[in-house]
Design a protein around this motif. Structure first.
Motif, PDB file in Angstrom:
ATOM      1  N   GLY A  52       0.778  -1.315   0.052  1.00  0.00           N
ATOM      2  CA  GLY A  52       0.098  -0.094   0.105  1.00  0.00           C
ATOM      3  C   GLY A  52       0.693   1.143  -0.150  1.00  0.00           C
ATOM      4  O   GLY A  52       1.947   1.240  -0.032  1.00  0.00           O
ATOM      5  N   VAL A  53       0.179   2.225   0.075  1.00  0.00           N
ATOM      6  CA  VAL A  53       0.789   3.713   0.055  1.00  0.00           C
ATOM      7  C   VAL A  53       0.066   4.346   1.325  1.00  0.00           C
ATOM      8  O   VAL A  53      -1.245   4.347   1.149  1.00  0.00           O
ATOM      9  N   ILE A  54       0.543   5.009   2.268  1.00  0.00           N
ATOM     10  CA  ILE A  54      -0.196   5.797   3.042  1.00  0.00           C
ATOM     11  C   ILE A  54       0.310   7.322   2.956  1.00  0.00           C
ATOM     12  O   ILE A  54       1.668   7.674   2.696  1.00  0.00           O
ATOM     13  N   SER A  55      -0.668   8.419   2.662  1.00  0.00           N
ATOM     14  CA  SER A  55      -0.389   9.843   2.603  1.00  0.00           C
ATOM     15  C   SER A  55      -1.051  10.481   3.702  1.00  0.00           C
ATOM     16  O   SER A  55      -1.754  10.077   4.553  1.00  0.00           O
ATOM     17  N   GLU A  56      -0.678  11.702   3.584  1.00  0.00           N
ATOM     18  CA  GLU A  56      -1.274  12.746   4.374  1.00  0.00           C
ATOM     19  C   GLU A  56      -2.591  12.746   4.535  1.00  0.00           C
ATOM     20  O   GLU A  56      -3.220  12.789   5.463  1.00  0.00           O
ATOM     21  N   ARG A  57      -3.133  12.656   3.063  1.00  0.00           N
ATOM     22  CA  ARG A  57      -4.645  12.799   2.857  1.00  0.00           C
ATOM     23  C   ARG A  57      -5.087  11.389   3.352  1.00  0.00           C
ATOM     24  O   ARG A  57      -6.370  11.513   4.170  1.00  0.00           O
ATOM     25  N   ASP A  58      -4.624  10.333   3.421  1.00  0.00           N
ATOM     26  CA  ASP A  58      -5.175   9.033   3.903  1.00  0.00           C
ATOM     27  C   ASP A  58      -5.402   9.271   5.340  1.00  0.00           C
ATOM     28  O   ASP A  58      -6.660   8.990   5.969  1.00  0.00           O
ATOM     29  N   ILE A  59      -4.387   9.995   6.008  1.00  0.00           N
ATOM     30  CA  ILE A  59      -4.333   9.911   7.417  1.00  0.00           C
ATOM     31  C   ILE A  59      -5.633  10.939   7.957  1.00  0.00           C
ATOM     32  O   ILE A  59      -6.324  10.671   8.899  1.00  0.00           O
ATOM     33  N   VAL A  60      -5.351  12.021   7.247  1.00  0.00           N
ATOM     34  CA  VAL A  60      -6.562  13.179   7.477  1.00  0.00           C
ATOM     35  C   VAL A  60      -8.064  12.689   7.281  1.00  0.00           C
ATOM     36  O   VAL A  60      -8.789  12.719   8.059  1.00  0.00           O
ATOM     37  N   ARG A  61      -8.244  11.923   6.096  1.00  0.00           N
ATOM     38  CA  ARG A  61      -9.480  11.594   5.994  1.00  0.00           C
ATOM     39  C   ARG A  61     -10.243  10.154   6.576  1.00  0.00           C
ATOM     40  O   ARG A  61     -11.107  10.369   7.264  1.00  0.00           O
ATOM     41  N   ARG A  62      -9.119   9.247   6.460  1.00  0.00           N
ATOM     42  CA  ARG A  62      -9.661   7.856   6.997  1.00  0.00           C
ATOM     43  C   ARG A  62      -9.376   7.844   8.590  1.00  0.00           C
ATOM     44  O   ARG A  62      -9.917   6.938   9.247  1.00  0.00           O
ATOM     45  N   CYS A  63      -8.486   8.645   9.303  1.00  0.00           N
ATOM     46  CA  CYS A  63      -8.158   8.522  10.563  1.00  0.00           C
ATOM     47  C   CYS A  63      -8.728   9.801  11.331  1.00  0.00           C
ATOM     48  O   CYS A  63      -9.634   9.266  12.058  1.00  0.00           O
ATOM     49  N   ILE A  64      -8.179  10.708  10.918  1.00  0.00           N
ATOM     50  CA  ILE A  64      -8.787  11.833  11.963  1.00  0.00           C
ATOM     51  C   ILE A  64     -10.007  12.009  11.618  1.00  0.00           C
ATOM     52  O   ILE A  64     -10.897  12.270  12.350  1.00  0.00           O
ATOM     53  N   GLY A  65     -10.504  12.271  10.370  1.00  0.00           N
ATOM     54  CA  GLY A  65     -11.775  12.601   9.879  1.00  0.00           C
ATOM     55  C   GLY A  65     -12.661  11.108  10.301  1.00  0.00           C
ATOM     56  O   GLY A  65     -14.064  11.581  10.707  1.00  0.00           O
ATOM     57  N   GLY A  66     -12.326  10.428  10.425  1.00  0.00           N
ATOM     58  CA  GLY A  66     -13.066   9.114  11.082  1.00  0.00           C
ATOM     59  C   GLY A  66     -13.085   8.898  12.560  1.00  0.00           C
ATOM     60  O   GLY A  66     -13.495   7.946  13.198  1.00  0.00           O
ATOM     61  N   LYS A  67     -12.464   9.870  12.987  1.00  0.00           N
ATOM     62  CA  LYS A  67     -12.341  10.140  14.602  1.00  0.00           C
ATOM     63  C   LYS A  67     -11.616   8.867  15.179  1.00  0.00           C
ATOM     64  O   LYS A  67     -11.917   8.354  16.289  1.00  0.00           O
ATOM     65  N   ARG A  68     -10.538   8.448  14.610  1.00  0.00           N
ATOM     66  CA  ARG A  68      -9.765   7.368  15.028  1.00  0.00           C
ATOM     67  C   ARG A  68      -8.610   7.806  15.316  1.00  0.00           C
ATOM     68  O   ARG A  68      -7.976   8.956  14.750  1.00  0.00           O
ATOM     69  N   ASN A  69      -7.951   7.503  16.238  1.00  0.00           N
ATOM     70  CA  ASN A  69      -6.893   7.917  17.137  1.00  0.00           C
ATOM     71  C   ASN A  69      -5.344   7.194  16.447  1.00  0.00           C
ATOM     72  O   ASN A  69      -5.358   6.200  16.070  1.00  0.00           O
ATOM     73  N   THR A  70      -4.527   8.164  16.037  1.00  0.00           N
ATOM     74  CA  THR A  70      -3.293   7.886  15.148  1.00  0.00           C
ATOM     75  C   THR A  70      -2.401   7.138  16.044  1.00  0.00           C
ATOM     76  O   THR A  70      -1.745   6.375  15.308  1.00  0.00           O
ATOM     77  N   VAL A  71      -2.408   7.219  17.308  1.00  0.00           N
ATOM     78  CA  VAL A  71      -1.574   6.186  18.150  1.00  0.00           C
ATOM     79  C   VAL A  71      -2.006   4.904  17.986  1.00  0.00           C
ATOM     80  O   VAL A  71      -1.215   3.906  18.313  1.00  0.00           O
ATOM     81  N   ARG A  72      -3.325   4.540  18.131  1.00  0.00           N
ATOM     82  CA  ARG A  72      -3.702   3.118  17.929  1.00  0.00           C
ATOM     83  C   ARG A  72      -4.329   2.604  16.770  1.00  0.00           C
ATOM     84  O   ARG A  72      -5.013   1.639  16.889  1.00  0.00           O
ATOM     85  N   THR A  73      -4.262   3.429  15.553  1.00  0.00           N
ATOM     86  CA  THR A  73      -4.627   2.919  14.253  1.00  0.00           C
ATOM     87  C   THR A  73      -3.584   2.256  13.455  1.00  0.00           C
ATOM     88  O   THR A  73      -2.859   3.095  12.987  1.00  0.00           O
ATOM     89  N   PRO A  74      -3.626   1.068  13.294  1.00  0.00           N
ATOM     90  CA  PRO A  74      -2.291   0.331  12.218  1.00  0.00           C
ATOM     91  C   PRO A  74      -2.784   0.943  10.851  1.00  0.00           C
ATOM     92  O   PRO A  74      -3.718   1.389  10.506  1.00  0.00           O
ATOM     93  N   ILE A  75      -1.684   1.282  10.361  1.00  0.00           N
ATOM     94  CA  ILE A  75      -1.505   1.841   9.034  1.00  0.00           C
ATOM     95  C   ILE A  75      -2.347   1.288   7.941  1.00  0.00           C
ATOM     96  O   ILE A  75      -2.998   1.674   7.242  1.00  0.00           O
ATOM     97  N   ARG A  76      -2.423  -0.260   8.169  1.00  0.00           N
ATOM     98  CA  ARG A  76      -3.325  -1.163   7.126  1.00  0.00           C
ATOM     99  C   ARG A  76      -4.555  -0.914   7.246  1.00  0.00           C
ATOM    100  O   ARG A  76      -5.348  -1.108   6.304  1.00  0.00           O
ATOM    101  N   GLU A  77      -5.171  -0.417   8.229  1.00  0.00           N
ATOM    102  CA  GLU A  77      -6.535   0.235   8.141  1.00  0.00           C
ATOM    103  C   GLU A  77      -6.849   1.481   7.616  1.00  0.00           C
ATOM    104  O   GLU A  77      -8.096   1.704   7.194  1.00  0.00           O
ATOM    105  N   VAL A  78      -5.784   2.254   7.214  1.00  0.00           N
ATOM    106  CA  VAL A  78      -6.035   3.713   6.826  1.00  0.00           C
ATOM    107  C   VAL A  78      -5.373   4.012   5.575  1.00  0.00           C
ATOM    108  O   VAL A  78      -5.573   4.778   4.730  1.00  0.00           O
ATOM    109  N   MET A  79      -4.555   2.868   5.014  1.00  0.00           N
ATOM    110  CA  MET A  79      -3.515   3.118   3.803  1.00  0.00           C
ATOM    111  C   MET A  79      -4.698   2.758   2.484  1.00  0.00           C
ATOM    112  O   MET A  79      -5.534   2.153   2.575  1.00  0.00           O
ATOM    113  N   THR A  80      -3.868   3.295   1.266  1.00  0.00           N
ATOM    114  CA  THR A  80      -4.567   2.963   0.187  1.00  0.00           C
ATOM    115  C   THR A  80      -3.910   1.591  -0.161  1.00  0.00           C
ATOM    116  O   THR A  80      -2.739   1.388  -0.410  1.00  0.00           O
ATOM    117  N   PRO A  81      -4.573   0.588  -0.201  1.00  0.00           N
ATOM    118  CA  PRO A  81      -3.919  -0.659  -0.583  1.00  0.00           C
ATOM    119  C   PRO A  81      -3.808  -1.058  -2.171  1.00  0.00           C
ATOM    120  O   PRO A  81      -4.088  -0.251  -3.104  1.00  0.00           O
TER     121      PRO A  81
END
Length: 155
Positions: A52-81
């Motif tokens: 996969g690829v993980i981008s700033e946009r992935d983190i903002v949209r899928r993690c922060i925008g989804g109210k997920r904590n970046t400390v506890r969210t594995p990259i596999r759950e928010v990356m572009t596969p």
């Protein structure tokens, strides 16, 4: 004067590759991107395979925008596969076409099945702009604004 098109591997040839694991937390990707001043990272598993690829946009949209904590969210759950990739001998024209057709800004570069780097759309556009100025000079520029921009590109 006609300049030969560069390949994507020529553009990134001296750059070190930074990557993350799918099991790393999103916060780790944030730290690497911030420290290395990059907008995306390849995600490589324990076998060295690009997953996969993980981008700033992935983190903002899928993690922060989804109210997920970046400390506890594995990259596999928010990356572009299964990312789209460029081959190391692809020209910058091929790279920009792939990026535009797929609406992506970062492209992993693969050589013999191994990720050798990442290229971003900004780098491709900069190279194409520099090439245009070298090939066509300043003759085609019509306004003072275009001339100032072209001077910045050639520096």
């Amino acid at each position: 004067m006609n300049t030969k098109l560069k390949t994507v591997s020529q553009i990134i040839r001296k750059r070190r590759l930074f990557c993350v694991s799918p099991d790393d937390m999103a916060r780790q990707a944030c730290k690497v991107m911030t420290n290395r001043k990059v907008g995306a990272l390849p995600v490589i598993d324990d076998n060295g395979t690009l997953v996969g690829v993980i981008s700033e946009r992935d983190i903002v949209r899928r993690c922060i925008g989804g109210k997920r904590n970046t400390v506890r969210t594995p990259i596999r759950e928010v990356m572009t596969p299964d990312p789209i990739v460029a081959k190391s001998d692809d020209t910058i024209v091929v790279a920009i076409a792939v990026m535009m057709q797929n609406n992506i800004r970062h492209l992993p570069i693969v050589e013999n099945g191994v990720v050798t780097g990442m290229i971003c759309i900004r780098e491709v556009i900069t190279e194409l702009s520099t090439m245009a100025v070298k090939n066509f000079g300043m003759a085609g520029l019509t306004s003072e604004t275009e001339l100032r921009f072209a001077e910045r590109v050639t520096i």
